[in-house]
Design a protein around this motif. Sequence first.
Motif, PDB file in Angstrom:
ATOM      1  N   PHE A 133      74.951 -62.390 -27.044  1.00  0.00           N
ATOM      2  CA  PHE A 133      74.316 -62.065 -28.322  1.00  0.00           C
ATOM      3  C   PHE A 133      75.122 -62.719 -29.440  1.00  0.00           C
ATOM      4  CE2 PHE A 133      73.101 -58.659 -25.547  1.00  0.00           C
ATOM      5  CZ  PHE A 133      71.969 -58.046 -26.037  1.00  0.00           C
ATOM      6  N   THR A 191      66.779 -55.430 -25.171  1.00  0.00           N
ATOM      7  CA  THR A 191      67.152 -55.992 -26.476  1.00  0.00           C
ATOM      8  C   THR A 191      66.220 -55.470 -27.576  1.00  0.00           C
ATOM      9  OG1 THR A 191      65.773 -57.965 -26.223  1.00  0.00           O
ATOM     10  CG2 THR A 191      68.038 -58.108 -25.403  1.00  0.00           C
ATOM     11  N   GLU A 238      73.381 -59.979 -33.840  1.00  0.00           N
ATOM     12  CA  GLU A 238      72.525 -59.343 -32.826  1.00  0.00           C
ATOM     13  C   GLU A 238      73.330 -58.329 -32.017  1.00  0.00           C
ATOM     14  OE1 GLU A 238      70.085 -63.478 -31.793  1.00  0.00           O
ATOM     15  OE2 GLU A 238      71.463 -62.598 -30.336  1.00  0.00           O
TER      16      GLU A 238
END
Length: 323
Positions: A170, A144, A174
Amino acid sequence: MTPNTQRLPATRHTPQHDAQERDLALRGLTSDVKTLPPSLFYDSAGAALFEQICELPEYYPTRTELSILTENSADLAAAVGESVALIEYGSGAGTKVRLLLDRLVRPVAYVPVDVSQAQLLRVADERAEQYPGLQVLPVCADYTQPLSLPQLPTAARRVAFFPGSTIGNFHPTEAAAFLHRVRHTVGPRGGLILGVDRRKDPQVLHDAYNDAAGVTAAFNLNLLTRLNRTLGATFDLNTFRHVAYFNDAASRIEMHLESTIAQQMRVADVEITFEAGETIHTECSYKYDEARLVALAESSGFRIETLHTDAHDRFWVAWLRAV
Ligand code: AVI
Protein backbone atom coordinates in the motif's frame (compact mmCIF):
# COMPACT_ATOMS: atom_id res chain seq x y z
CA MET A 1 -18.98 -28.38 5.66
CA THR A 2 -18.46 -28.69 9.40
CA PRO A 3 -21.17 -27.45 11.81
CA ASN A 4 -19.04 -24.56 13.11
CA THR A 5 -18.60 -23.00 9.62
CA GLN A 6 -21.13 -20.52 8.30
CA ARG A 7 -21.68 -20.72 4.53
CA LEU A 8 -21.82 -17.61 2.34
CA PRO A 9 -23.96 -16.95 -0.70
CA ALA A 10 -21.97 -17.84 -3.84
CA THR A 11 -20.44 -15.11 -5.98
CA ARG A 12 -19.55 -15.74 -9.62
CA HIS A 13 -17.21 -14.27 -12.17
CA THR A 14 -19.47 -11.85 -14.06
CA PRO A 15 -19.25 -9.46 -17.04
CA GLN A 16 -19.03 -6.75 -14.36
CA HIS A 17 -15.69 -8.24 -13.21
CA ASP A 18 -14.41 -8.16 -16.82
CA ALA A 19 -15.47 -4.51 -17.20
CA GLN A 20 -13.75 -3.66 -13.92
CA GLU A 21 -10.54 -5.35 -15.05
CA ARG A 22 -10.69 -3.51 -18.39
CA ASP A 23 -11.20 -0.16 -16.63
CA LEU A 24 -8.40 -0.80 -14.15
CA ALA A 25 -5.93 -1.86 -16.84
CA LEU A 26 -6.78 0.94 -19.25
CA ARG A 27 -6.75 3.64 -16.59
CA GLY A 28 -3.16 2.67 -15.74
CA LEU A 29 -1.90 2.06 -19.25
CA THR A 30 -3.25 5.29 -20.69
CA SER A 31 -1.87 7.55 -17.97
CA ASP A 32 1.36 9.56 -18.46
CA VAL A 33 3.37 7.20 -16.28
CA LYS A 34 2.06 3.74 -17.16
CA THR A 35 0.98 1.55 -14.25
CA LEU A 36 -0.95 -1.67 -13.63
CA PRO A 37 -2.43 -2.42 -10.21
CA PRO A 38 -0.73 -5.27 -8.31
CA SER A 39 -4.14 -6.83 -7.60
CA LEU A 40 -4.01 -8.09 -11.21
CA PHE A 41 -1.01 -10.32 -10.39
CA TYR A 42 -3.14 -12.88 -8.66
CA ASP A 43 -4.92 -14.95 -11.29
CA SER A 44 -4.42 -18.68 -10.73
CA ALA A 45 -1.03 -18.73 -12.52
CA GLY A 46 0.07 -15.62 -10.59
CA ALA A 47 -1.04 -17.07 -7.26
CA ALA A 48 0.93 -20.27 -8.01
CA LEU A 49 4.02 -18.21 -8.96
CA PHE A 50 3.69 -16.20 -5.75
CA GLU A 51 3.69 -19.45 -3.76
CA GLN A 52 6.94 -20.37 -5.54
CA ILE A 53 8.40 -16.94 -4.71
CA CYS A 54 7.74 -17.59 -1.03
CA GLU A 55 9.98 -20.68 -1.24
CA LEU A 56 12.89 -18.97 -3.02
CA PRO A 57 16.23 -18.80 -1.17
CA GLU A 58 16.46 -15.04 -1.89
CA TYR A 59 12.89 -14.22 -0.79
CA TYR A 60 13.36 -14.07 2.99
CA PRO A 61 10.03 -12.46 4.15
CA THR A 62 7.81 -15.55 4.27
CA ARG A 63 10.13 -17.84 6.18
CA THR A 64 11.37 -15.01 8.40
CA GLU A 65 7.84 -14.08 9.43
CA LEU A 66 7.04 -17.74 10.04
CA SER A 67 10.07 -18.11 12.29
CA ILE A 68 9.14 -14.97 14.25
CA LEU A 69 5.57 -16.19 14.68
CA THR A 70 6.78 -19.63 15.74
CA GLU A 71 9.15 -18.21 18.32
CA ASN A 72 6.77 -15.61 19.70
CA SER A 73 3.33 -17.18 19.44
CA ALA A 74 3.12 -17.74 23.20
CA ASP A 75 3.99 -14.08 23.88
CA LEU A 76 1.53 -12.89 21.28
CA ALA A 77 -1.23 -15.10 22.69
CA ALA A 78 -0.57 -13.72 26.17
CA ALA A 79 -0.64 -10.13 24.91
CA VAL A 80 -3.87 -10.68 23.00
CA GLY A 81 -5.60 -12.35 25.96
CA GLU A 82 -8.49 -14.79 26.28
CA SER A 83 -11.70 -15.15 24.29
CA VAL A 84 -10.74 -13.20 21.21
CA ALA A 85 -12.37 -13.02 17.81
CA LEU A 86 -9.48 -13.19 15.33
CA ILE A 87 -10.07 -11.46 12.00
CA GLU A 88 -7.55 -12.37 9.30
CA TYR A 89 -7.25 -9.97 6.38
CA GLY A 90 -6.30 -11.85 3.19
CA SER A 91 -6.40 -15.34 4.68
CA GLY A 92 -5.32 -16.96 1.36
CA ALA A 93 -4.07 -20.51 1.60
CA GLY A 94 -1.90 -19.50 4.52
CA THR A 95 -1.33 -21.57 7.57
CA LYS A 96 0.38 -18.83 9.62
CA VAL A 97 -2.79 -18.23 11.58
CA ARG A 98 -2.56 -21.76 12.95
CA LEU A 99 0.51 -20.73 14.92
CA LEU A 100 -1.73 -18.23 16.73
CA LEU A 101 -4.86 -20.36 16.95
CA ASP A 102 -2.81 -23.18 18.49
CA ARG A 103 -1.75 -20.85 21.31
CA LEU A 104 -4.75 -18.61 21.93
CA VAL A 105 -6.70 -19.28 25.10
CA ARG A 106 -10.35 -20.12 24.28
CA PRO A 107 -10.60 -18.07 21.04
CA VAL A 108 -14.30 -17.64 20.28
CA ALA A 109 -14.31 -16.87 16.57
CA TYR A 110 -12.07 -16.88 13.53
CA VAL A 111 -13.08 -14.59 10.66
CA PRO A 112 -11.00 -15.23 7.52
CA VAL A 113 -11.49 -12.48 4.92
CA ASP A 114 -10.48 -13.14 1.32
CA VAL A 115 -11.59 -12.29 -2.18
CA SER A 116 -11.10 -15.80 -3.55
CA GLN A 117 -14.25 -17.63 -2.53
CA ALA A 118 -13.26 -21.21 -3.32
CA GLN A 119 -10.05 -20.98 -1.33
CA LEU A 120 -11.77 -19.07 1.49
CA LEU A 121 -14.38 -21.76 1.98
CA ARG A 122 -11.83 -24.55 1.79
CA VAL A 123 -9.66 -22.85 4.42
CA ALA A 124 -12.71 -22.11 6.60
CA ASP A 125 -13.71 -25.77 6.54
CA GLU A 126 -10.18 -26.85 7.39
CA ARG A 127 -9.97 -24.48 10.36
CA ALA A 128 -13.42 -25.48 11.60
CA GLU A 129 -12.34 -29.11 11.55
CA GLN A 130 -9.02 -28.40 13.23
CA TYR A 131 -10.55 -26.23 16.00
CA PRO A 132 -13.90 -27.79 16.90
CA GLY A 133 -14.89 -25.22 19.56
CA LEU A 134 -14.20 -22.26 17.30
CA GLN A 135 -16.86 -20.42 15.35
CA VAL A 136 -15.50 -19.94 11.81
CA LEU A 137 -17.17 -17.07 9.95
CA PRO A 138 -15.66 -16.62 6.46
CA VAL A 139 -16.18 -13.30 4.71
CA CYS A 140 -15.72 -13.19 0.95
CA ALA A 141 -14.65 -9.61 0.27
CA ASP A 142 -11.91 -7.32 -1.00
CA TYR A 143 -10.45 -6.21 2.32
CA THR A 144 -9.05 -3.02 0.80
CA GLN A 145 -12.65 -1.79 0.70
CA PRO A 146 -14.86 -1.09 3.76
CA LEU A 147 -16.02 -4.42 5.20
CA SER A 148 -19.17 -5.54 6.89
CA LEU A 149 -18.48 -8.37 9.29
CA PRO A 150 -20.88 -10.98 10.63
CA GLN A 151 -22.24 -10.55 14.16
CA LEU A 152 -19.45 -11.42 16.60
CA PRO A 153 -19.90 -12.31 20.27
CA THR A 154 -20.05 -8.87 21.94
CA ALA A 155 -17.80 -9.84 24.86
CA ALA A 156 -15.02 -10.99 22.54
CA ARG A 157 -12.03 -8.75 22.03
CA ARG A 158 -11.52 -8.23 18.30
CA VAL A 159 -8.00 -8.76 17.07
CA ALA A 160 -7.00 -8.32 13.44
CA PHE A 161 -4.22 -10.37 11.87
CA PHE A 162 -2.55 -9.01 8.72
CA PRO A 163 0.59 -11.04 8.01
CA GLY A 164 2.77 -11.32 4.91
CA SER A 165 4.03 -7.70 4.86
CA THR A 166 1.21 -6.95 2.44
CA ILE A 167 0.91 -3.59 4.21
CA GLY A 168 4.08 -2.76 2.23
CA ASN A 169 2.16 -2.98 -1.03
CA PHE A 170 0.00 0.00 0.00
CA HIS A 171 1.19 3.54 -0.63
CA PRO A 172 1.62 5.39 2.71
CA THR A 173 -1.71 7.22 2.54
CA GLU A 174 -3.53 4.01 1.55
CA ALA A 175 -1.78 2.12 4.36
CA ALA A 176 -2.96 4.71 6.89
CA ALA A 177 -6.52 4.66 5.51
CA PHE A 178 -6.57 0.85 5.59
CA LEU A 179 -5.28 0.64 9.19
CA HIS A 180 -7.79 3.28 10.17
CA ARG A 181 -10.59 1.02 8.87
CA VAL A 182 -9.06 -1.93 10.72
CA ARG A 183 -9.00 0.17 13.89
CA HIS A 184 -12.69 0.98 13.38
CA THR A 185 -13.47 -2.72 12.88
CA VAL A 186 -11.65 -3.92 16.00
CA GLY A 187 -13.01 -1.13 18.18
CA PRO A 188 -11.49 0.56 21.25
CA ARG A 189 -10.56 -2.72 23.02
CA GLY A 190 -9.12 -4.25 19.88
CA GLY A 191 -5.67 -4.89 18.50
CA LEU A 192 -3.71 -5.83 15.42
CA ILE A 193 -0.94 -8.33 14.73
CA LEU A 194 0.87 -6.96 11.70
CA GLY A 195 3.67 -8.43 9.53
CA VAL A 196 6.06 -5.70 8.34
CA ASP A 197 9.15 -5.93 6.13
CA ARG A 198 11.99 -3.79 7.46
CA ARG A 199 14.41 -1.48 5.69
CA LYS A 200 17.70 -3.27 5.25
CA ASP A 201 20.81 -3.72 3.11
CA PRO A 202 19.64 -2.76 -0.41
CA GLN A 203 21.49 -5.77 -1.85
CA VAL A 204 19.37 -8.16 0.21
CA LEU A 205 16.26 -6.37 -1.03
CA HIS A 206 17.50 -6.33 -4.63
CA ASP A 207 18.17 -10.08 -4.59
CA ALA A 208 14.76 -10.86 -3.07
CA TYR A 209 13.04 -9.28 -6.08
CA ASN A 210 15.57 -10.40 -8.73
CA ASP A 211 15.91 -14.09 -7.92
CA ALA A 212 18.36 -16.19 -9.90
CA ALA A 213 15.69 -18.67 -11.02
CA GLY A 214 13.61 -15.90 -12.60
CA VAL A 215 10.40 -16.71 -10.72
CA THR A 216 9.75 -13.07 -9.76
CA ALA A 217 10.30 -12.09 -13.40
CA ALA A 218 7.76 -14.73 -14.47
CA PHE A 219 5.32 -13.45 -11.82
CA ASN A 220 5.68 -9.88 -13.10
CA LEU A 221 5.41 -10.85 -16.80
CA ASN A 222 2.37 -13.00 -16.07
CA LEU A 223 0.43 -9.73 -15.78
CA LEU A 224 0.80 -9.31 -19.54
CA THR A 225 -0.16 -12.93 -20.24
CA ARG A 226 -3.25 -12.33 -18.14
CA LEU A 227 -4.25 -9.22 -20.09
CA ASN A 228 -3.63 -11.03 -23.39
CA ARG A 229 -6.08 -13.69 -22.22
CA THR A 230 -8.74 -11.64 -20.46
CA LEU A 231 -8.76 -8.43 -22.51
CA GLY A 232 -7.49 -9.72 -25.85
CA ALA A 233 -4.37 -7.58 -25.42
CA THR A 234 -1.49 -8.08 -27.85
CA PHE A 235 1.57 -7.84 -25.61
CA ASP A 236 4.57 -9.70 -27.05
CA LEU A 237 6.26 -11.06 -23.95
CA ASN A 238 9.60 -11.27 -25.75
CA THR A 239 9.71 -7.47 -25.91
CA PHE A 240 9.21 -6.82 -22.18
CA ARG A 241 11.60 -7.47 -19.32
CA HIS A 242 11.25 -7.55 -15.56
CA VAL A 243 12.94 -4.69 -13.67
CA ALA A 244 13.04 -4.38 -9.87
CA TYR A 245 15.13 -1.98 -7.79
CA PHE A 246 15.21 -0.29 -4.40
CA ASN A 247 14.11 3.35 -4.46
CA ASP A 248 15.97 4.58 -1.40
CA ALA A 249 14.27 7.99 -1.08
CA ALA A 250 10.81 6.40 -1.07
CA SER A 251 12.03 3.35 0.92
CA ARG A 252 10.41 0.91 -1.48
CA ILE A 253 11.15 -1.79 -4.00
CA GLU A 254 9.64 -0.87 -7.34
CA MET A 255 8.75 -3.50 -9.91
CA HIS A 256 8.35 -2.52 -13.54
CA LEU A 257 7.90 -4.14 -16.92
CA GLU A 258 10.16 -2.46 -19.44
CA SER A 259 9.46 -2.41 -23.15
CA THR A 260 12.77 -3.21 -24.83
CA ILE A 261 11.64 -1.69 -28.16
CA ALA A 262 9.44 1.14 -29.40
CA GLN A 263 6.09 -0.45 -30.17
CA GLN A 264 2.31 -0.18 -30.32
CA MET A 265 -0.22 -2.74 -29.20
CA ARG A 266 -3.89 -2.99 -28.33
CA VAL A 267 -5.49 -3.59 -24.96
CA ALA A 268 -9.21 -4.20 -25.29
CA ASP A 269 -9.85 -1.86 -28.23
CA VAL A 270 -7.42 0.84 -27.21
CA GLU A 271 -4.06 1.43 -28.86
CA ILE A 272 -1.13 1.79 -26.44
CA THR A 273 2.26 3.15 -27.53
CA PHE A 274 5.60 2.44 -25.85
CA GLU A 275 8.96 4.07 -26.37
CA ALA A 276 12.01 1.83 -26.09
CA GLY A 277 12.91 1.65 -22.39
CA GLU A 278 9.50 2.88 -21.20
CA THR A 279 8.10 0.94 -18.27
CA ILE A 280 4.81 -0.09 -16.73
CA HIS A 281 5.10 0.34 -12.96
CA THR A 282 3.48 -2.79 -11.53
CA GLU A 283 4.23 -2.84 -7.78
CA CYS A 284 5.64 -0.96 -4.82
CA SER A 285 6.80 -2.83 -1.76
CA TYR A 286 7.53 -0.35 1.03
CA LYS A 287 10.16 -1.22 3.62
CA TYR A 288 9.64 0.29 7.06
CA ASP A 289 11.99 1.66 9.67
CA GLU A 290 10.73 2.16 13.21
CA ALA A 291 9.94 5.88 12.82
CA ARG A 292 7.77 5.21 9.75
CA LEU A 293 5.97 2.35 11.45
CA VAL A 294 5.31 4.37 14.60
CA ALA A 295 3.94 7.22 12.46
CA LEU A 296 1.71 4.81 10.53
CA ALA A 297 0.35 3.22 13.72
CA GLU A 298 -0.29 6.55 15.42
CA SER A 299 -1.97 8.09 12.41
CA SER A 300 -4.48 5.26 12.37
CA GLY A 301 -5.44 4.98 16.04
CA PHE A 302 -3.02 2.27 17.20
CA ARG A 303 -0.01 2.20 19.49
CA ILE A 304 2.86 -0.25 18.97
CA GLU A 305 3.16 -2.41 22.09
CA THR A 306 5.75 -4.96 20.93
CA LEU A 307 7.99 -5.45 17.92
CA HIS A 308 9.12 -9.05 17.49
CA THR A 309 11.99 -9.48 15.05
CA ASP A 310 14.47 -12.09 13.76
CA ALA A 311 18.20 -12.61 14.25
CA HIS A 312 19.02 -10.56 11.12
CA ASP A 313 16.59 -7.68 11.90
CA ARG A 314 14.84 -8.23 8.59
CA PHE A 315 11.18 -8.38 9.52
CA TRP A 316 8.77 -7.44 12.29
CA VAL A 317 5.69 -9.07 13.66
CA ALA A 318 4.19 -6.09 15.48
CA TRP A 319 1.53 -6.16 18.20
CA LEU A 320 -0.51 -2.97 18.07
CA ARG A 321 -3.17 -1.95 20.54
CA ALA A 322 -6.07 0.36 19.80
CA VAL A 323 -5.80 3.72 21.55
C1 AVI B 1 2.53 -9.82 -1.37
N1 AVI B 1 3.68 -8.94 -1.17
C2 AVI B 1 3.94 -8.72 0.24
C3 AVI B 1 4.89 -9.33 -1.92
C4 AVI B 1 6.03 -8.31 -1.66
O1 AVI B 1 7.12 -8.74 -1.32
O2 AVI B 1 5.80 -7.10 -1.77
C5 AVI B 1 4.62 -9.42 -3.41
C6 AVI B 1 5.85 -9.74 -4.21
N2 AVI B 1 6.21 -9.13 -5.28
C7 AVI B 1 7.32 -9.65 -5.74
N3 AVI B 1 7.72 -10.62 -4.92
C8 AVI B 1 6.79 -10.70 -3.95
